[in-house]
Write a protein that holds these residues in place. Sequence first.
Motif, PDB file in Angstrom:
ATOM      1  N   GLN A  12      -1.508 -11.730  -2.250  1.00 34.38           N
ATOM      2  CA  GLN A  12      -1.317 -10.907  -3.427  1.00 34.38           C
ATOM      3  C   GLN A  12      -2.131  -9.634  -3.224  1.00 34.38           C
ATOM      4  OE1 GLN A  12      -2.362 -14.444  -4.026  1.00 34.38           O
ATOM      5  NE2 GLN A  12      -0.171 -14.631  -3.585  1.00 34.38           N
ATOM      6  N   VAL A  54      -3.293  -5.602  -4.506  1.00 33.37           N
ATOM      7  CA  VAL A  54      -3.486  -4.666  -5.596  1.00 33.37           C
ATOM      8  C   VAL A  54      -3.929  -3.331  -5.024  1.00 33.37           C
ATOM      9  CG1 VAL A  54      -4.712  -4.150  -7.729  1.00 33.37           C
ATOM     10  CG2 VAL A  54      -4.087  -6.509  -7.194  1.00 33.37           C
ATOM     11  N   GLU A  55      -3.107  -2.311  -5.233  1.00 35.38           N
ATOM     12  CA  GLU A  55      -3.417  -0.965  -4.763  1.00 35.38           C
ATOM     13  C   GLU A  55      -4.218  -0.203  -5.815  1.00 35.38           C
ATOM     14  OE1 GLU A  55       0.855  -2.034  -3.385  1.00 35.38           O
ATOM     15  OE2 GLU A  55      -0.308  -2.144  -5.239  1.00 35.38           O
ATOM     16  N   SER A  56      -5.067   0.695  -5.355  1.00 39.07           N
ATOM     17  CA  SER A  56      -5.837   1.535  -6.255  1.00 39.07           C
ATOM     18  C   SER A  56      -6.251   2.811  -5.531  1.00 39.07           C
ATOM     19  CB  SER A  56      -7.075   0.806  -6.786  1.00 39.07           C
ATOM     20  OG  SER A  56      -7.965   0.473  -5.728  1.00 39.07           O
ATOM     21  N   ILE A  82       4.723   7.101  -4.979  1.00 37.91           N
ATOM     22  CA  ILE A  82       4.001   5.870  -5.254  1.00 37.91           C
ATOM     23  C   ILE A  82       3.720   5.203  -3.917  1.00 37.91           C
ATOM     24  CG2 ILE A  82       4.016   3.643  -6.410  1.00 37.91           C
ATOM     25  CD1 ILE A  82       6.033   4.768  -8.388  1.00 37.91           C
ATOM     26  N   TYR A 140       2.397   1.985  -1.697  1.00 42.93           N
ATOM     27  CA  TYR A 140       2.321   0.537  -1.729  1.00 42.93           C
ATOM     28  C   TYR A 140       1.700   0.015  -0.439  1.00 42.93           C
ATOM     29  CZ  TYR A 140       6.060   1.073  -5.235  1.00 42.93           C
ATOM     30  OH  TYR A 140       6.818   1.433  -6.322  1.00 42.93           O
ATOM     31  N   TRP A 163       6.021  -7.008  -3.179  1.00 41.15           N
ATOM     32  CA  TRP A 163       5.718  -5.623  -3.542  1.00 41.15           C
ATOM     33  C   TRP A 163       4.994  -5.591  -4.873  1.00 41.15           C
ATOM     34  CZ3 TRP A 163       6.137  -2.306   0.251  1.00 41.15           C
ATOM     35  CH2 TRP A 163       7.061  -2.553   1.268  1.00 41.15           C
ATOM     36  N   GLY A 164       3.870  -4.897  -4.904  1.00 46.36           N
ATOM     37  CA  GLY A 164       3.086  -4.787  -6.124  1.00 46.36           C
ATOM     38  C   GLY A 164       3.457  -3.563  -6.931  1.00 46.36           C
ATOM     39  N   GLN A 165       2.554  -3.171  -7.811  1.00 47.79           N
ATOM     40  CA  GLN A 165       2.800  -2.025  -8.678  1.00 47.79           C
ATOM     41  C   GLN A 165       2.653  -0.694  -7.956  1.00 47.79           C
ATOM     42  OE1 GLN A 165       0.546  -2.150 -12.313  1.00 47.79           O
ATOM     43  NE2 GLN A 165       1.002  -4.304 -12.687  1.00 47.79           N
ATOM     44  N   THR A 201       0.272   2.571  -6.336  1.00 48.34           N
ATOM     45  CA  THR A 201      -0.616   3.535  -6.971  1.00 48.34           C
ATOM     46  C   THR A 201      -0.027   4.929  -6.800  1.00 48.34           C
ATOM     47  OG1 THR A 201      -2.924   4.299  -7.113  1.00 48.34           O
ATOM     48  CG2 THR A 201      -2.091   3.777  -4.907  1.00 48.34           C
ATOM     49  N   GLN A 202      -0.005   5.689  -7.865  1.00 51.43           N
ATOM     50  CA  GLN A 202       0.652   6.990  -7.875  1.00 51.43           C
ATOM     51  C   GLN A 202      -0.243   8.054  -7.265  1.00 51.43           C
ATOM     52  OE1 GLN A 202       3.883   8.051  -9.246  1.00 51.43           O
ATOM     53  NE2 GLN A 202       3.270   9.801  -7.967  1.00 51.43           N
TER      54      GLN A 202
END
Length: 118
Positions: free
Chosen positions: A3, A5-7, A92, A94, A108-110, A112-113
Motif C-alpha cells: 500500500q 501513499v504519495e506526498s 498528478i 503516482y 494505484w493510490g491517490q 500527489t498533485q
Amino acid sequence: QLQLVESGGGLVQPGGSLRLSCAASGNSFSAYAMDWYRQASGKQRELVARITSGGTTIYADCVKGRFTVSRDNAKKTVYLQMNSLKAEDTAIFYCHADALGLVPRSDWGQGTQVSVSS
C-alpha cells in the motif's frame, strides 16, 4: 502487495524544486522496483522514473538530468527529487511497485498533485 501513499506535491514556479515521497506498507518492499508515474490532464499516465531493487535507475528523456529517484529500504520510502521544474511537468504523480519491473505489486493510490506555473 504494498500500500503506497504519495506526498510532497504542491504549487511551484517554473525553475523551482519539489521532493516527492512515497511511503510503503506491507511486505517485500526491498525486493520490488519502485516507479514514479505522472498523468497530466487529458493525457495517458506515463512512466517518469524507476529504481530497481538493486538501485539501478532509469528516467524518461523529458526529465533526465532534472529528476532523481532514490529509495530508503529501511524506511520503506521512495523519493523523487524534481529540479528545474517546467510547466509541462504539471500532473498528478503516482508511485507504483513492480516485481522484476513487470508485475504489479501495488494498486494505484491517490497520487500527489504537482502544479508548475507563474
